[in-house]
Scaffold this active site. Structure first.
Site: not given
Ligand code: NAP
Length: 308
Positions: A133, A136-137
């Site tokens: 992701c 997300c990261d």
């Protein structure tokens, strides 16, 4: 007391089913699952959902759908369904191994999850440089060199997004042709921070405590190449979330729920919508469309029960 409609999953399919069944006065209960809002909550801008001329952020879209469902009286329950019993009617669902929920109809909208490469170091280093992701990261990789694995739209999208933070992004693809749509291919190819390594597979992910690189093998020449990087983003497709229904609902050879005549599954009164039953289109708008269909199918099923 048995609910008229229980919806499992809260992505575009589940929430659209919730909007429609709530408006039909069926007081649906949505069991949200561990990722409330589904896969779109991990994306950035959604450019192709009709009605948003300049696009909309994925989490914002999901939030709006949820509020719309709530406005008509849909109820939400946090948690995962751990077991189902479709052999009796009303159907029985066990949430988080403790709470029992009964339902006259069930709409399954559990979606799909990212596929992994299956390497032991991939598991070990997940959260330490291995991710599925970018939204997300990605932020953690400012000024780093990154690798994205895959040749579809997801891989292009992840790579383009990661160039906001990374110094360079190398897309590793197992063939010499991308599967991604033309527009996404063009964007990735025009991006100066992105380069492609063709005909290559990841043999291993390197690093002790965090990722330091990947070892690639060229599938044409057999040559091996180590590429230093601080992060590896795996974007090689998705698998339907159907383990819960094994032995109770008919599935195809890849585990997608089989649907008949609209959204009916092999058990009367159980319907399926979105990525859990669609290996072909897999778009937010098609998921939402099939969520609407499942809601109408569930409503008609309930009407036939009343007339019995
Ligand atoms: P996908 O289209 O199935 O592509 C998966 C890619 O990963 C393929 O290039 C495949 O290679 C590769 N792959 C699969 N298994 C692999 C393995 N074990 N090792 C190495 N490579 C592997 O999946 P996706 O990109 O997640 O897209 C899914 C759907 O969502 C598509 O319909 C897509 O259009 C849609 N989507 C749309 C957008 C957008 O419109 N902005 C964004 C994201 C996703 P091969 O090509 O050789 O099979």
């Amino acid at each position: 007391m048995s609910h008229q409609v229980v919806i499992i999953g809260s992505g575009p399919a589940g929430l659209t089913a919730a909007i429609y069944t709530a408006r039909a006065n069926l007081s649906p209960l949505v069991i949200e699952g561990w990722q409330s809002g589904g896969q779109l909550t991990t994306t950035t801008e959604v450019e192709n959902y009709p009605g948003f001329t300049h696009g909309i952020m994925g989490p914002e879209l999901m939030n709006a759908m949820r509020r719309q469902a709530e406005r008509f009286g849909a109820q939400f329950m946090a948690g995962d369904v751990s077991r189902v019993n479709f052999r009796r009617h009303p159907f029985e669902l066990i949430v988080e191994d403790e709470q029992t929920v009964q339902a006259m109809t069930v709409i399954i909208a559990t979606g799909a999850s990212p596929v992994q490469l299956g390497l032991s170091n991939e598991r070990r280093l997940t959260g330490h440089g291995v991710s599925t992701c970018a939204t997300c990261d990605g932020f953690f990789f400012r000024g780093k060199d990154l690798v994205v694995v895959g040749g579809g739209d997801s891989a292009m999208e992840e790579a383009i997004f990661l160039t906001k933070f990374a110094t360079s992004v190398t897309i590793v693809h197992r063939r010499d042709k991308l599967r991604a749509s033309k527009i996404m291919q063009d964007r990735a190819m025009k991006n100066e921070k992105i380069r492609f390594l063709w005909n290559s597979v990841v043999e291993d992910i390197l690093g002790q405590d965090t990722v330091t690189g990947v070892r690639l093998r060229n599938v044409v020449t057999g040559s091996v190449l180590e590429v230093p990087c601080a992060g590896v983003f795996i974007a090689i497709g998705h698998r339907p979330n159907t383990t819960l229904f094994a032995g109770q609902l008919a599935m195809d050879e890849r585990g997608y729920l089989r649907t008949y005549n609209g959204t009916a599954t092999s058990v009367p009164g159980v319907f399926a919508a979105g990525d859990v039953q669609d290996s072909k289109y897999r778009q937010a708008i098609t998921a939402a469309g099939s969520g609407c269909m499942a809601a109408i199918d569930a409503e008609r099923f309930l009407e036939t029960l009343e007339h019995r």
